[in-house]
Motif scaffolding. Structure first.
Motif, PDB file in Angstrom:
ATOM      1  N   ASP A 124     -21.016  -4.590  -7.475  1.00 45.50           N
ATOM      2  CA  ASP A 124     -22.327  -5.188  -7.728  1.00 45.50           C
ATOM      3  C   ASP A 124     -22.567  -6.370  -6.789  1.00 45.50           C
ATOM      4  O   ASP A 124     -21.680  -7.196  -6.557  1.00 45.50           O
ATOM      5  N   GLY A 125     -23.774  -6.422  -6.277  1.00 48.84           N
ATOM      6  CA  GLY A 125     -24.151  -7.545  -5.421  1.00 48.84           C
ATOM      7  C   GLY A 125     -23.673  -7.420  -3.989  1.00 48.84           C
ATOM      8  O   GLY A 125     -23.852  -8.343  -3.184  1.00 48.84           O
ATOM      9  N   MET A 126     -23.093  -6.286  -3.633  1.00 51.83           N
ATOM     10  CA  MET A 126     -22.567  -6.122  -2.281  1.00 51.83           C
ATOM     11  C   MET A 126     -23.711  -5.840  -1.306  1.00 51.83           C
ATOM     12  O   MET A 126     -24.628  -5.081  -1.617  1.00 51.83           O
ATOM     13  N   ASP A 127     -23.666  -6.468  -0.161  1.00 48.58           N
ATOM     14  CA  ASP A 127     -24.668  -6.257   0.895  1.00 48.58           C
ATOM     15  C   ASP A 127     -24.230  -5.033   1.709  1.00 48.58           C
ATOM     16  O   ASP A 127     -23.297  -5.103   2.513  1.00 48.58           O
ATOM     17  N   LEU A 128     -24.905  -3.891   1.494  1.00 45.89           N
ATOM     18  CA  LEU A 128     -24.520  -2.648   2.143  1.00 45.89           C
ATOM     19  C   LEU A 128     -24.581  -2.741   3.663  1.00 45.89           C
ATOM     20  O   LEU A 128     -23.688  -2.258   4.364  1.00 45.89           O
ATOM     21  N   LYS A 129     -25.626  -3.374   4.159  1.00 46.81           N
ATOM     22  CA  LYS A 129     -25.791  -3.488   5.606  1.00 46.81           C
ATOM     23  C   LYS A 129     -24.666  -4.323   6.225  1.00 46.81           C
ATOM     24  O   LYS A 129     -24.095  -3.950   7.249  1.00 46.81           O
TER      25      LYS A 129
END
Length: 222
Positions: A124-129
């Motif tokens: 959760d909250g991870m920046d995919l880019k």
């Protein structure tokens, strides 16, 4: 380690030169001994000739002794410097070169960071880019291990361990770069890569044990 290589070359060449000088003076000693034997075998009647013979014998005997002493001195120095060269060569064989030390250290952190990135995927909250870019960067850095070979100054067993390690790091990097987007949709792929990382870290531990590397110092800097 480059300084050690220069010292090794210097001591090795010095040892050869000293041993060559020792051989030269040994040859001179043998020649003078043969001359002494030849003169002693000569039978002279006149006193003046015998006096000249005696002086010549004294000169040759003195010269032969000096040649022998000089030969022994150069021989001992040659053996000493040869022993130093052997010790330097042995030291290089059982210790990582500066280049290999840097590669192993960087590999340790690359594998550790790659493992963390994969374990944090889909949290959760991870920046995919950002995560994708990190994986791309790590993959590229690991892929740069392509074609790298351990220093041939290492013992053969050490070279095998290092080359095997460099190869698996390279393969992980190449595969990660080509599949960086797939990690976010394929949990099985993530697990497969984590297993490969563990395998690479197993090779890494073999290297640390073989070369007596303090991995605790590396962990402390993470």
């Amino acid at each position: 380690m480059k300084d050690l290589q220069m010292i090794f070359f210097g001591t090795f060449v010095s040892s050869l030169l000293l041993l060559l000088l020792a051989l030269t003076f040994l040859t001179l000693f043998v020649i003078k001994k043969q001359q002494v034997k030849k003169i002693k075998s000569e039978k002279l009647r006149s006193k003046s000739q015998r006096r000249k013979q005696k002086k010549e014998l004294e000169r040759l005997i003195k010269g032969s002794k000096k040649a022998l002493v000089t030969c022994l001195a150069f021989l001992l120095l040659g053996i000493g410097t040869g022993g130093g060269a052997y010790f330097i060569s042995y030291y290089q064989a059982i210790n990582l070169s500066e280049k290999d030390k840097e590669l192993v250290t960087n590999g340790y952190y690359l594998l550790s960071d790659f493992e963390k990135q994969l374990k944090n995927i889909n949290k959760d909250g991870m920046d995919l880019k950002k995560s994708s870019q990190n994986i791309q960067n790590l993959g590229g850095a690991m892929a740069s291990y392509s074609g790298l070979k351990a220093s041939n100054l290492n013992k053969e067993a050490g070279q095998i361990k290092l080359n095997r390690y460099y190869n698996i790091v390279k393969e992980l990097g190449v595969n990660a770069t080509g599949q960086s987007q797939d990690f976010f949709e394929n949990k099985e792929l993530v697990e497969e890569f984590l297993k490969d990382i563990k395998k690479a870290q197993g090779y890494q531990k073999e290297i640390f044990k073989y070369y007596k590397v303090d991995d605790g110092a590396l962990k402390a800097k993470e």
